[in-house]
Design a protein around this motif. Structure first.
Motif, PDB file in Angstrom:
ATOM      1  N   UNK A   1       5.209  -3.030 -12.309  1.00 53.56           N
ATOM      2  CA  UNK A   1       4.941  -1.884 -11.997  1.00 53.56           C
ATOM      3  C   UNK A   1       3.913  -2.271 -10.660  1.00 53.56           C
ATOM      4  N   UNK A   2       3.909  -1.735  -9.352  1.00 52.77           N
ATOM      5  CA  UNK A   2       3.120  -2.355  -8.185  1.00 52.77           C
ATOM      6  C   UNK A   2       1.986  -1.033  -8.259  1.00 52.77           C
ATOM      7  N   UNK A   3       0.692  -1.746  -8.418  1.00 45.48           N
ATOM      8  CA  UNK A   3      -0.614  -0.914  -8.381  1.00 45.48           C
ATOM      9  C   UNK A   3      -1.538  -1.578  -6.975  1.00 45.48           C
TER      10      UNK A   3
ATOM     11  N   UNK B   1      -0.023 -11.164  -0.267  1.00 46.67           N
ATOM     12  CA  UNK B   1      -1.119 -10.450  -0.621  1.00 46.67           C
ATOM     13  C   UNK B   1      -1.588  -9.388   0.353  1.00 46.67           C
ATOM     14  N   UNK B   2      -2.137  -8.385   0.158  1.00 44.98           N
ATOM     15  CA  UNK B   2      -3.091  -7.836   0.923  1.00 44.98           C
ATOM     16  C   UNK B   2      -4.548  -8.266   0.495  1.00 44.98           C
ATOM     17  N   UNK B   3      -5.408  -8.843   1.193  1.00 43.46           N
ATOM     18  CA  UNK B   3      -6.725  -9.093   0.694  1.00 43.46           C
ATOM     19  C   UNK B   3      -7.519  -7.868   0.703  1.00 43.46           C
ATOM     20  N   UNK B   4      -8.530  -8.074  -0.072  1.00 45.77           N
ATOM     21  CA  UNK B   4      -9.486  -6.848  -0.316  1.00 45.77           C
ATOM     22  C   UNK B   4     -10.023  -6.579   1.228  1.00 45.77           C
ATOM     23  N   UNK B   5     -10.420  -7.526   2.103  1.00 43.01           N
ATOM     24  CA  UNK B   5     -10.892  -7.230   3.390  1.00 43.01           C
ATOM     25  C   UNK B   5      -9.981  -6.197   4.010  1.00 43.01           C
TER      26      UNK B   5
ATOM     27  N   UNK C   1       5.740  -9.249   4.328  1.00 38.09           N
ATOM     28  CA  UNK C   1       6.414  -8.251   3.550  1.00 38.09           C
ATOM     29  C   UNK C   1       5.445  -7.826   2.419  1.00 38.09           C
ATOM     30  N   UNK C   2       4.159  -8.156   2.340  1.00 38.02           N
ATOM     31  CA  UNK C   2       3.316  -7.641   1.298  1.00 38.02           C
ATOM     32  C   UNK C   2       2.832  -5.977   1.876  1.00 38.02           C
TER      33      UNK C   2
ATOM     34  N   UNK D   1       1.278  -6.088  -4.967  1.00 42.54           N
ATOM     35  CA  UNK D   1       2.149  -5.712  -3.606  1.00 42.54           C
ATOM     36  C   UNK D   1       3.590  -6.078  -4.250  1.00 42.54           C
ATOM     37  N   UNK D   2       4.686  -5.485  -3.307  1.00 48.86           N
ATOM     38  CA  UNK D   2       5.851  -5.581  -3.557  1.00 48.86           C
ATOM     39  C   UNK D   2       6.311  -7.084  -3.548  1.00 48.86           C
ATOM     40  N   UNK D   3       5.512  -7.839  -2.656  1.00 47.70           N
ATOM     41  CA  UNK D   3       5.743  -9.576  -2.532  1.00 47.70           C
ATOM     42  C   UNK D   3       5.500 -10.018  -3.798  1.00 47.70           C
TER      43      UNK D   3
END
Length: 365
Positions: free
Chosen positions: A152-154, A270-274, A291-292, A133-135
């Motif tokens: 790099x953001x992936x 984070x952006x979680x898997x869920x 901000x993620x 994430x950008x965070x």
């Protein structure tokens, strides 16, 4: 485009090589036409010697997968000797986990400072550091001193062969909506806040389901038992964890899926898997704003992600109320959730990001 020989180098640890992040990245690289091999060393510190003794073919690039900080140094030695690029996809910071999340050490303690210095040196070895994430990009840059141009953001995304779009289940008009949390019951998730939200919620009837296993589950069960003593009508139950292959069909039975609500710095990065999985399935999501997420999503929750304030159970209950009082638009919200996934987090988006990672180091014809 020239096909590259990419070597995933790492012991994989407790999560194993099939951790979703690794499978999604490997699948995306193969979809781009590259060859992906795995090298699982017996002993991380001397893995470069082991690979040489095995007569391993020299790849075009080495990729150290998520959580494998301990494999990075040997991979760096080998990459340096061969003159090939090294990519590190940590997914987390060890310092962040031990100091901020687990609070095992304080930031100013000798152990905390030693861990920070170790991780800074480690991250400096990679030619490219991947952030999800950008965070995390900003964290790796500001705290671990990684130049931002080397990050790099992936996004993590979802395994699309499993988490496909599911139409909403048919229900009678007066049937309660089902709200489902799935996860490992760790502090990052803020699951205790969800239980507080259940007690605070006031609106059209909903069913709350908490699916999974983890260290805080017993505490959560005790909290729910205490709530039931005050209100026996609460419709909240626990469900055991499901194998990954069964999880999409179970989650697709829900009307609303929950993200995370913890207040730690890591939770806000984070952006979680869920959440990825919920969007891929085409379900409205309630999660804490941070901000993620892309700014365009945080500005308008009509796109399918309904925002709550981190650490605020009343805010979670309010978000559920906003959806449950617009029940007639649930199908639209689900379709928009999937559109958000396709635009920002799909495997195609991941392929595009990975193509850029490779193009920065390898001439691709």
């Amino acid at each position: 485009m020239r096909s590259l020989d990419l070597l995933f180098w790492g012991r994989y640890g407790n999560y194993g090589p099939d951790y979703p992040r690794n499978r999604v990245v490997e699948s995306a690289l193969r979809a781009l036409g590259h060859r992906v091999r795995r090298f699982v060393p017996r002993f991380s510190p001397l893995a470069d010697v082991e690979y040489h003794l095995r007569n391993g073919a020299v790849p075009d690039l080495i990729w150290v997968p998520c959580f494998r900080h301990r494999d990075l140094h040997a991979a760096w030695r080998y990459a340096k000797r061969q003159g090939i690029p090294l990519v590190f996809d940590p997914l987390i910071s060890a310092y962040d986990k031990q100091v901020n999340e687990r609070q095992k050490f304080t930031a100013n303690s000798r152990q905390g400072q030693r861990l920070l210095a170790w991780e800074r040196k480690l991250f400096a070895l990679a030619d490219v550091v991947i952030a999800d994430t950008d965070g995390h990009r900003d964290y790796f840059s500001s705290l671990l001193n990684v130049p931002v141009e080397r990050i790099q953001v992936v996004p993590v995304g979802a395994e699309e062969n499993l988490f496909q779009f599911y139409p909403l289940p048919e229900k009678h008009a007066d049937e309660p909506l089902e709200v489902v949390f799935s996860g490992t019951f760790i502090e990052l998730h803020g699951i205790e806040l969800v239980i507080e939200a259940v007690a605070l919620y006031s609106g059209p009837p909903v069913r709350w389901r908490l699916l999974g296993e983890g260290p805080l589950k017993a505490d959560c069960e005790a909290r729910v038992a205490a709530l039931r003593k005050r209100n026996a009508q609460l419709d909240i139950t626990f469900e055991n964890w499901r194998p990954l292959q069964e999880l999409p069909a179970r989650l697709a039975q829900a009307d609303i899926l929950l993200g995370i609500f913890g207040t730690s710095e890591k939770a806000l990065r984070v952006i979680p898997n869920k959440v990825y999985q919920a969007l891929a399935l085409g379900r409205p999501v309630v999660t804490a704003a941070s901000a993620a997420y892309p700014a365009a999503l945080r500005e308008n929750e009509e796109q399918g992600i309904f925002w709550a304030e981190a650490g605020n159970p009343e805010s979670i209950a309010d978000a559920i109320f906003r959806i449950s009082t617009k029940k007639m638009f649930l199908k639209v919200y689900g379709e928009r959730s999937r559109a958000v996934y396709d635009l920002y987090f799909s495997n195609r988006s991941i392929q595009s990001a990975l193509r850029k990672v490779l193009a920065d180091f390898v001439t691709i014809k």
